[in-house]
Design a protein around this motif. Structure first.
Motif, PDB file in Angstrom:
ATOM      1  N   ILE A  44       0.865  -1.190   0.000  1.00 60.63           N
ATOM      2  CA  ILE A  44       0.000   0.000   0.000  1.00 60.63           C
ATOM      3  C   ILE A  44       0.896   1.233   0.000  1.00 60.63           C
ATOM      4  O   ILE A  44       1.722   1.410   0.899  1.00 60.63           O
ATOM      5  N   LYS A  45       0.739   2.076  -1.012  1.00 59.93           N
ATOM      6  CA  LYS A  45       1.593   3.251  -1.163  1.00 59.93           C
ATOM      7  C   LYS A  45       0.812   4.521  -0.859  1.00 59.93           C
ATOM      8  O   LYS A  45      -0.363   4.640  -1.199  1.00 59.93           O
ATOM      9  N   SER A  46       1.515   5.451  -0.221  1.00 57.80           N
ATOM     10  CA  SER A  46       0.908   6.748   0.090  1.00 57.80           C
ATOM     11  C   SER A  46       1.992   7.811   0.042  1.00 57.80           C
ATOM     12  O   SER A  46       3.147   7.530  -0.277  1.00 57.80           O
ATOM     13  N   GLY A  47       1.626   9.034   0.379  1.00 61.47           N
ATOM     14  CA  GLY A  47       2.552  10.147   0.284  1.00 61.47           C
ATOM     15  C   GLY A  47       2.398  10.878  -1.027  1.00 61.47           C
ATOM     16  O   GLY A  47       1.775  10.379  -1.979  1.00 61.47           O
ATOM     17  N   GLU A  48       2.976  12.071  -1.091  1.00 62.20           N
ATOM     18  CA  GLU A  48       2.833  12.912  -2.274  1.00 62.20           C
ATOM     19  C   GLU A  48       3.371  12.235  -3.533  1.00 62.20           C
ATOM     20  O   GLU A  48       2.816  12.405  -4.624  1.00 62.20           O
ATOM     21  N   ASN A  49       4.450  11.444  -3.388  1.00 59.70           N
ATOM     22  CA  ASN A  49       5.053  10.770  -4.543  1.00 59.70           C
ATOM     23  C   ASN A  49       4.971   9.243  -4.445  1.00 59.70           C
ATOM     24  O   ASN A  49       5.723   8.533  -5.098  1.00 59.70           O
ATOM     25  N   ASN A  50       4.058   8.753  -3.595  1.00 60.63           N
ATOM     26  CA  ASN A  50       3.855   7.312  -3.413  1.00 60.63           C
ATOM     27  C   ASN A  50       5.103   6.596  -2.928  1.00 60.63           C
ATOM     28  O   ASN A  50       5.356   5.441  -3.290  1.00 60.63           O
ATOM     29  N   HIS A  51       5.904   7.245  -2.081  1.00 64.43           N
ATOM     30  CA  HIS A  51       7.112   6.620  -1.569  1.00 64.43           C
ATOM     31  C   HIS A  51       6.922   5.966  -0.208  1.00 64.43           C
ATOM     32  O   HIS A  51       7.801   5.223   0.250  1.00 64.43           O
ATOM     33  N   ILE A  52       5.843   6.219   0.466  1.00 65.19           N
ATOM     34  CA  ILE A  52       5.590   5.619   1.774  1.00 65.19           C
ATOM     35  C   ILE A  52       4.961   4.247   1.553  1.00 65.19           C
ATOM     36  O   ILE A  52       3.947   4.115   0.864  1.00 65.19           O
ATOM     37  N   ILE A  53       5.592   3.223   2.121  1.00 63.55           N
ATOM     38  CA  ILE A  53       5.184   1.846   1.891  1.00 63.55           C
ATOM     39  C   ILE A  53       4.581   1.259   3.163  1.00 63.55           C
ATOM     40  O   ILE A  53       5.164   1.343   4.243  1.00 63.55           O
ATOM     41  N   ASP A  54       3.402   0.650   3.024  1.00 61.23           N
ATOM     42  CA  ASP A  54       2.741  -0.046   4.125  1.00 61.23           C
ATOM     43  C   ASP A  54       2.484  -1.480   3.686  1.00 61.23           C
ATOM     44  O   ASP A  54       1.857  -1.725   2.654  1.00 61.23           O
ATOM     45  N   VAL A  55       3.004  -2.457   4.449  1.00 60.89           N
ATOM     46  CA  VAL A  55       2.843  -3.867   4.077  1.00 60.89           C
ATOM     47  C   VAL A  55       1.977  -4.620   5.082  1.00 60.89           C
ATOM     48  O   VAL A  55       2.024  -5.851   5.160  1.00 60.89           O
ATOM     49  N   ASN A  56       1.159  -3.910   5.823  1.00 60.19           N
ATOM     50  CA  ASN A  56       0.241  -4.530   6.771  1.00 60.19           C
ATOM     51  C   ASN A  56      -1.138  -4.679   6.130  1.00 60.19           C
ATOM     52  O   ASN A  56      -1.583  -3.822   5.366  1.00 60.19           O
ATOM     53  N   ASN A  57      -1.820  -5.783   6.455  1.00 67.09           N
ATOM     54  CA  ASN A  57      -3.192  -6.031   6.001  1.00 67.09           C
ATOM     55  C   ASN A  57      -3.314  -5.929   4.484  1.00 67.09           C
ATOM     56  O   ASN A  57      -4.204  -5.259   3.947  1.00 67.09           O
ATOM     57  N   LEU A  58      -2.405  -6.591   3.775  1.00 64.33           N
ATOM     58  CA  LEU A  58      -2.426  -6.554   2.314  1.00 64.33           C
ATOM     59  C   LEU A  58      -3.484  -7.503   1.756  1.00 64.33           C
ATOM     60  O   LEU A  58      -3.649  -8.632   2.238  1.00 64.33           O
ATOM     61  N   THR A  59      -4.210  -7.042   0.743  1.00 64.69           N
ATOM     62  CA  THR A  59      -5.265  -7.861   0.119  1.00 64.69           C
ATOM     63  C   THR A  59      -5.114  -7.957  -1.395  1.00 64.69           C
ATOM     64  O   THR A  59      -5.544  -8.943  -1.992  1.00 64.69           O
ATOM     65  N   ASN A  60      -4.557  -6.939  -2.027  1.00 63.31           N
ATOM     66  CA  ASN A  60      -4.423  -6.960  -3.482  1.00 63.31           C
ATOM     67  C   ASN A  60      -3.159  -7.721  -3.878  1.00 63.31           C
ATOM     68  O   ASN A  60      -2.070  -7.445  -3.356  1.00 63.31           O
ATOM     69  N   TYR A  61      -3.298  -8.625  -4.798  1.00 68.91           N
ATOM     70  CA  TYR A  61      -2.164  -9.450  -5.213  1.00 68.91           C
ATOM     71  C   TYR A  61      -2.283  -9.803  -6.686  1.00 68.91           C
ATOM     72  O   TYR A  61      -3.308  -9.591  -7.328  1.00 68.91           O
ATOM     73  N   TYR A  62      -1.184 -10.324  -7.213  1.00 66.64           N
ATOM     74  CA  TYR A  62      -1.199 -10.903  -8.551  1.00 66.64           C
ATOM     75  C   TYR A  62      -0.488 -12.243  -8.479  1.00 66.64           C
ATOM     76  O   TYR A  62       0.279 -12.512  -7.557  1.00 66.64           O
TER      77      TYR A  62
END
Length: 454
Positions: A297-315
């Motif tokens: 899960i990415k956030s921040g103004e440039n999508n540099h903040i990474i969150d790997v908790n409670n992940l649901t989307n995968y390939y």
């Protein structure tokens, strides 16, 4: 129809003939270079080549009015990475290196990462070890002597998916059946096994783990593999063996037997018959799983903040998924008959040998592969795809060869000072046409040992 031309001159000739005017400068695409790159057995990742190929396909799709990229949201992101990575001036007119933007919030998040960032190599590191065990035994009697040895060597890799082990066994026996008849026999076997990570091999897996993204872990706290930014999924998954395996094994038995008889009624003469055989069999098997990788899960103004908790989307990574195996078989056999004579009278010394030697060898190879797992995933061929486009097999070329030789060697020396040697070989080889297989090779040499002069 899509017309291709071997040169810009050919294109201009065609356009002049068809009364076609150029609206802009001609862009030349070398399709033959791209074809060689695509069909290469070992492909180097060349972003510039991919970009060229992309442009050709895109131009063709525009010409025929066909959409080739169904997921334009993904294809556009990939194209931007390729384009900006190969065209720095398009980012900055001064040609300076492109520096990604980080907001204050993102920089603060990066500063607070544990251990100043994540290290995928540390995540996958297993302290390697080496063990070597050896055992030997010897003994016998005045008539029979023997020697036996066994050695087992094992080595683990720093990746869970890699290991190596080898077992060597040998037994030698020498038996004086009579005062004039001696038997020698030796048997040995080598068994080797090693494993490495699948799909790309250990070298590529190690390289990717070493240069991993320091702002993103290899897996989430609950053990889910992260799969953002890498081809072939996550290198840590391959290093841990979670995405399959690559196993290789060899077995190499050998036998060497000879019988020597000293003729009691002719002093200095002996006859010998010997046989040497070796057989080498190898088997390789690759199993690459369909692996599930989760998007962080990415956030921040440039999508540099990474969150790997409670992940649901995968390939599901299916690059190379399937089962493949290959087998090789080599044999080599050699048969020798030899008559030796060695006699000395005072200062005179004569030696001679006549030899017949024949050998043959062959090699056979077969390979098979099945891609994807339509219903059930396991490392067996029956579970992989069975349609024509999911199966591939190959083999050979089978090789058979042989050679034969008649050899005569003779020598004379007087008081170890004056020496004369001669030899003649009559050799035949299956490597040549039947009419050209045999040849005669004579040789002669003479020597004077000046230091033996008084």
């Amino acid at each position: 129809k899509i017309y291709c031309f071997d040169s810009e001159r050919s294109l201009k000739i065609y356009c002049k003939k068809m009364n076609i005017n150029f609206e802009e400068e001609v862009t030349e695409y070398r399709i033959d270079e791209i074809e060689r790159w695509v069909n290469a057995k070992v492909i180097e990742v060349d972003c510039q080549m991919i970009l060229k190929f992309w442009n050709i396909v895109d131009d063709i799709s525009e010409s025929v009015k066909k959409v080739i990229y169904k997921r334009t949201d993904i294809s556009e992101r990939i194209y931007e990475k390729l384009f900006y990575g190969n065209n720095l001036k398009s980012i900055n007119t001064s040609g300076r290196e492109y520096v990604p933007k980080w907001s204050d919030e993102e920089l603060e998040w990066a500063k607070n990462l544990p251990g100043q960032g994540f290290n995928m190599l540390d995540d996958t590191w297993h302290t390697p070890y080496v063990m070597n065990h050896a055992l030997s035994v010897s003994g016998g009697s005045e008539r029979i002597k023997f020697f036996g040895a066994a050695n087992y060597y094992t080595q683990s890799g720093f990746m869970e998916s890699t290991d190596y082990n080898k077992l060597n066994i040998r037994l030698n026996v020498t038996a004086n059946i009579t005062d004039d008849l001696q038997l020698y026999a030796s048997v040995a076997n080598t068994n080797t096994n090693y494993a490495s990570s699948p799909t790309e091999g250990t070298d590529a897996t190690y390289t990717k783990a070493r240069v991993s993204f320091e702002y993103m872990p290899s897996r989430s706290p609950d053990g889910k593999w992260i799969g953002d930014g890498w081809a072939y999924g996550n290198p840590a998954a391959a290093a841990e063996g979670a995405s399959g395996y690559r196993k290789n094994s060899w077995i190499r038995p050998e036998a060497n037997v000879s019988l020597t008889y000293k003729l009691p009624w002719i002093e200095g003469m002996s006859v010998k018959a010997s046989y040497l055989g070796s057989w080498n069999s190898s088997r390789s098997k690759d199993y690459t799983e369909l692996q599930r990788f989760y998007y962080p899960i990415k956030s921040g103004e440039n999508n540099h903040i990474i969150d790997v908790n409670n992940l649901t989307n995968y390939y599901v990574s299916n690059e190379g998924a399937g089962v493949s195996a290959s087998g090789n078989w080599w044999t080599y056999q050699q048969l020798n008959f030899q008559v030796n004579y060695d006699k000395r009278w005072g200062d005179h010394h004569v030696n001679a040998a006549a030899v017949y030697e024949a050998s043959n060898y062959n090699h056979y190879y077969v390979y098979g592969r099945r891609d994807q797992f339509p219903l059930y995933q396991t490392d067996q061929f029956w579970a992989a795809g069975s349609s024509a486009d999911k199966q591939f097999s190959n083999g050979g070329p089978d090789t058979d060869g042989g050679r034969a030789s008649w050899v005569f060697i003779g020598g004379y020396d007087y008081a170890n000072k004056y020496i004369l040697n001669l030899s003649v070989r009559y050799d035949g080889s299956m490597n040549f046409a039947p009419s050209e297989r045999w040849g005669v090779f004579p040789a002669v040499s003479a020597a004077w040992v000046a230091s033996e002069e008084s």
